[in-house]
Motif scaffolding. Structure first.
Motif, PDB file in Angstrom:
ATOM      1  N   GLU A 130     -56.052 -23.706  38.861  1.00 51.44           N
ATOM      2  CA  GLU A 130     -57.136 -23.038  38.148  1.00 51.44           C
ATOM      3  C   GLU A 130     -58.461 -23.756  38.393  1.00 51.44           C
ATOM      4  OE1 GLU A 130     -56.410 -21.380  34.242  1.00 51.44           O
ATOM      5  OE2 GLU A 130     -54.394 -22.221  34.265  1.00 51.44           O
ATOM      6  N   THR A 131     -59.513 -22.967  38.525  1.00 50.54           N
ATOM      7  CA  THR A 131     -60.833 -23.550  38.757  1.00 50.54           C
ATOM      8  C   THR A 131     -61.415 -24.137  37.472  1.00 50.54           C
ATOM      9  OG1 THR A 131     -61.834 -21.376  38.401  1.00 50.54           O
ATOM     10  CG2 THR A 131     -61.324 -22.003  40.682  1.00 50.54           C
ATOM     11  N   THR A 176     -54.893 -16.392  43.567  1.00 51.75           N
ATOM     12  CA  THR A 176     -54.505 -17.617  42.868  1.00 51.75           C
ATOM     13  C   THR A 176     -53.746 -18.620  43.727  1.00 51.75           C
ATOM     14  OG1 THR A 176     -52.482 -16.547  42.086  1.00 51.75           O
ATOM     15  CG2 THR A 176     -54.407 -16.424  40.643  1.00 51.75           C
ATOM     16  N   ARG A 225     -61.296 -27.564  47.560  1.00 54.92           N
ATOM     17  CA  ARG A 225     -60.531 -26.488  48.224  1.00 54.92           C
ATOM     18  C   ARG A 225     -61.479 -25.570  48.998  1.00 54.92           C
ATOM     19  NH1 ARG A 225     -55.322 -26.482  46.375  1.00 54.92           N
ATOM     20  NH2 ARG A 225     -55.029 -27.636  44.425  1.00 54.92           N
ATOM     21  N   CYS A 269     -69.282 -24.703  41.567  1.00 51.37           N
ATOM     22  CA  CYS A 269     -67.866 -24.783  41.213  1.00 51.37           C
ATOM     23  C   CYS A 269     -67.746 -25.527  39.887  1.00 51.37           C
ATOM     24  CB  CYS A 269     -67.075 -25.529  42.283  1.00 51.37           C
ATOM     25  SG  CYS A 269     -67.048 -24.718  43.890  1.00 51.37           S
ATOM     26  N   GLY A 272     -54.894 -28.245  39.741  1.00 52.45           N
ATOM     27  CA  GLY A 272     -56.027 -27.506  39.216  1.00 52.45           C
ATOM     28  C   GLY A 272     -56.868 -28.251  38.206  1.00 52.45           C
ATOM     29  N   GLU A 275     -61.894 -30.288  42.084  1.00 47.97           N
ATOM     30  CA  GLU A 275     -60.784 -29.789  42.910  1.00 47.97           C
ATOM     31  C   GLU A 275     -61.101 -28.433  43.506  1.00 47.97           C
ATOM     32  OE1 GLU A 275     -56.817 -28.225  41.616  1.00 47.97           O
ATOM     33  OE2 GLU A 275     -56.208 -30.254  42.163  1.00 47.97           O
ATOM     34  N   SER A 276     -61.714 -27.542  42.714  1.00 49.55           N
ATOM     35  CA  SER A 276     -62.059 -26.218  43.253  1.00 49.55           C
ATOM     36  C   SER A 276     -63.108 -26.355  44.357  1.00 49.55           C
ATOM     37  CB  SER A 276     -62.562 -25.297  42.139  1.00 49.55           C
ATOM     38  OG  SER A 276     -63.690 -25.850  41.479  1.00 49.55           O
ATOM     39  N   ASP A 304     -62.318 -18.255  41.244  1.00 47.17           N
ATOM     40  CA  ASP A 304     -60.961 -18.192  41.777  1.00 47.17           C
ATOM     41  C   ASP A 304     -61.046 -18.355  43.288  1.00 47.17           C
ATOM     42  OD1 ASP A 304     -61.559 -15.613  42.939  1.00 47.17           O
ATOM     43  OD2 ASP A 304     -61.222 -14.724  40.967  1.00 47.17           O
ATOM     44  N   TYR A 305     -59.942 -18.091  43.979  1.00 48.88           N
ATOM     45  CA  TYR A 305     -59.893 -18.327  45.422  1.00 48.88           C
ATOM     46  C   TYR A 305     -59.846 -17.034  46.227  1.00 48.88           C
ATOM     47  CZ  TYR A 305     -58.974 -22.882  43.494  1.00 48.88           C
ATOM     48  OH  TYR A 305     -59.078 -24.045  42.770  1.00 48.88           O
ATOM     49  N   SER A 347     -65.186 -27.426  38.887  1.00 50.07           N
ATOM     50  CA  SER A 347     -64.365 -28.638  38.961  1.00 50.07           C
ATOM     51  C   SER A 347     -64.408 -29.212  40.368  1.00 50.07           C
ATOM     52  CB  SER A 347     -62.907 -28.325  38.576  1.00 50.07           C
ATOM     53  OG  SER A 347     -62.358 -27.346  39.454  1.00 50.07           O
TER      54      SER A 347
END
Length: 585
Positions: free
Chosen positions: A509-510, A331, A392, A384, A531, A388-389, A322-323, A386
């Protein structure tokens, strides 16, 4: 005659100055059991009784003191007892009462205290506790013998009436010895045996695994997909012959903050509990011969405590679920219950001031990000699930090079499609999981209300639950199954004849185990373009990606006939797989 009378009858037959051992008929003793009990009883002059550890003996229970332990066979009993004998140095721990299943009583203590009370304890339970408190009043001590282990089937004599007898006799006991229950509770809260049980676990662990190697996986104490991933990681280590211990923050019954380590063999070694500090962690790390540790979450432990572990000079990896590393809201969902867009530092501070944090961590935002930056920079690997995660994370911590490794194998879902329905046919749309605000609860509620008001031929089935089930049920267009087990998803999908699924999640979402479950049920999914779910559908197919914050009328149209939008791409000669494209209605 009942237990007290029978015991007294036996004790009256002893010769003068003979000690007594009470030993139930449902016990299993080991080599040197009597010799070591006697050593414990005579280690100091004022000790009156000694009681061994057992699988089932209330405060004397081991391995677990709070759960039922299996009755050991002769070998298991002897193995535990042998390790106890090896690490025992005749030290003892005082207890408020002895236990009658196996109870060594010194002659002088028995002579001063007198026999068991035959007149008030009926068939049994409580008579040895009364004896212990009467002896304590005469300054006799009661101790645990940590040099032997006695197996105990327990409650074989009175099992049909056990609970009634205990309730009755406990009331009598508290009447005879006011404050007895509080005395036991205080002792249990202090748990003086915890340190010994931990050391016994470690000794047995090394005895059973001479070439022990291990890892520690640190996670939070909440629910979520992280549980699945961490236990999967643990199983992979176990398959490779490496012990995997999952470390989670807890509070001891006394209120002390602790870390508890569990494993796939939890029932064998349940006492690996340490104070929540770097010194204790480092000591246990060495005792377990750890090769490295993994940080999956700091939540519950605090970022400051986890940071202190990183300064011990031990190798570690970090897994991003998560972030929370830069967003105390976890989130990236703002006070408006939408994706925040990741604004600047001052805007983040304002958001936290208005909405608060969800990590329960006292660290200010600046310190959180500074500690996170150092933790991440010093990690051997950052993983990570994904792209995208990872992107970020790199935006917020410039210079990091996280690896992208999906939590699961990529499924072949390109052939999954949305079954075509006639215009008047009812569509059954599934929603899966625990639907919170960031998971799209408000969208789901407004959607259900419009379906009802406009008589749209849609029926919603929530396999799971939400943060406010009554409001959803009030619409009359949604069915809620409640909590479910993973193995039930397929059956519930078929039971309710679900045509396709909708994931209303608003946060990036990761990863998404929910999407995996949907694909496993051979159903396609509609997701927002944010996500990992969107990233996965774009890569592998198996659904439709729609713009975040799609207007409600358009959303209803998409939910009614997602295949129409896929068909439009085909007629335009789209070169990409039709099921994996995002749309802009």
């Amino acid at each position: 005659m009942g237990f007290p009378k029978s015991v007294n009858r036996g004790m009256r037959h002893r010769k003068q100055q003979e000690d007594v051992v009470l030993l139930n008929s449902d016990t299993l003793v080991c080599q040197n059991w009597l010799k070591n009990l006697q050593k414990a009883a005579y280690s100091e002059p004022n000790i009156g009784t000694a009681t061994p550890l057992s699988n089932n003996a209330t405060i004397f229970s081991y391995p677990s003191v709070n759960a039922d332990n299996p009755v050991p066979n002769a070998k298991a009993c002897q193995d535990i007892s042998a390790v106890m004998g090896r690490i025992w140095h005749r030290d003892t721990i005082d207890v408020p009462t002895a236990h009658g299943f196996c109870m060594y009583v010194k002659s002088s203590c028995l002579e001063q205290t007198g026999l068991f009370r035959e007149d008030i304890f009926a068939q049994g339970y409580g008579e040895e506790n009364d004896f212990s408190r009467r002896a304590a009043a005469l300054r006799w001590r009661h101790v645990v013998c940590m040099g032997t282990y006695v197996g105990h089937a327990e409650s074989q004599s009175f099992s049909p009436v056990k609970h009634d007898l205990i309730a009755r006799n406990l009331e009598i006991l508290n009447g005879l010895h006011p404050g007895y229950a509080r005395l036991i509770t205080r002792w249990q809260n202090r748990d003086p045996l915890a340190f010994y049980r931990k050391n016994l676990d470690l000794a047995r662990l090394h005895q059973n695994n001479p070439s022990l190697k291990s890892v520690i996986l640190i996670m939070h104490n909440r629910e979520g997909g992280i549980l699945r991933h961490v236990w999967h990681r643990a199983s992979l280590y176990e398959q490779a012959g490496i012990f995997a211990f999952i470390m989670q923050p807890e509070n001891h019954c006394s209120g002390r903050p602790i870390w508890k380590l569990t494993s796939l063999r939890e029932k064998d070694y349940p006492n690996l509990i340490i104070p929540r500090n770097a010194f204790s962690f480092r000591a246990l790390y060495k005792e377990l011969n750890c090769e490295k540790f993994e940080i999956h979450s700091y939540i519950g432990s605090t970022i400051e405590k986890i940071f202190s572990l990183s300064q011990c000079g031990l190798p570690y990896d970090i897994y991003i679920h998560d972030y929370s590393w830069f967003c105390p809201r976890i989130t990236l969902v703002s006070d408006t219950n939408h994706y925040c867009g990741e604004p600047d530092f001052e805007a983040c501070l304002a958001c936290i001031k208005i909405s608060g944090t969800r990590t329960d961590d006292p660290a200010p935002l600046g310190k959180l990000r500074n500690w996170s930056r150092t933790l991440l920079a010093q990690a051997q690997r950052i993983i990570c699930p994904s792209k995208e995660s990872a992107a970020r994370l790199k935006r917020h911590f410039v210079g990091l090079q996280p690896e992208v490794i999906p939590w699961e194998h990529v499924l072949n879902v390109e052939a999954l499609s949305f079954p075509i329905k006639r215009h008047h046919e009812k569509r059954i749309i599934g929603i899966l999981g625990a639907i919170s605000i960031e998971k799209g609860y408000e969208i789901l509620l407004v959607l259900a209300q419009h379906i009802k008001a406009l008589h749209v031929p849609l029926r919603l089935v929530l396999i799971g639950y939400s943060c406010n089930d009554p409001a959803l049920l009030e619409t009359g267009v949604i069915t809620i199954t409640g909590h479910y087990e993973e193995y039930e998803i397929q059956a519930l999908t078929e039971k309710y004849a679900i045509d396709w699924f909708f994931l209303p999640s608003l946060w990036p979402e990761t990863w998404s185990y929910v999407l995996t479950h949907i694909w496993t049920c051979n159903r396609a999914a509609i997701v927002y373009d944010i996500g990992a779910p969107a990233e996965r559908i774009k890569q592998a197919g198996g659904g439709l990606v729609i713009p975040l914050h799609t207007a409600l009328p358009v959303l209803i149209t998409l939910l009614m006939s997602p295949y129409d939008y896929l068909g439009a791409f085909r007629t335009q000669g789209d070169a990409f797989p039709s099921s994996s494209r995002s749309i802009r209605p």
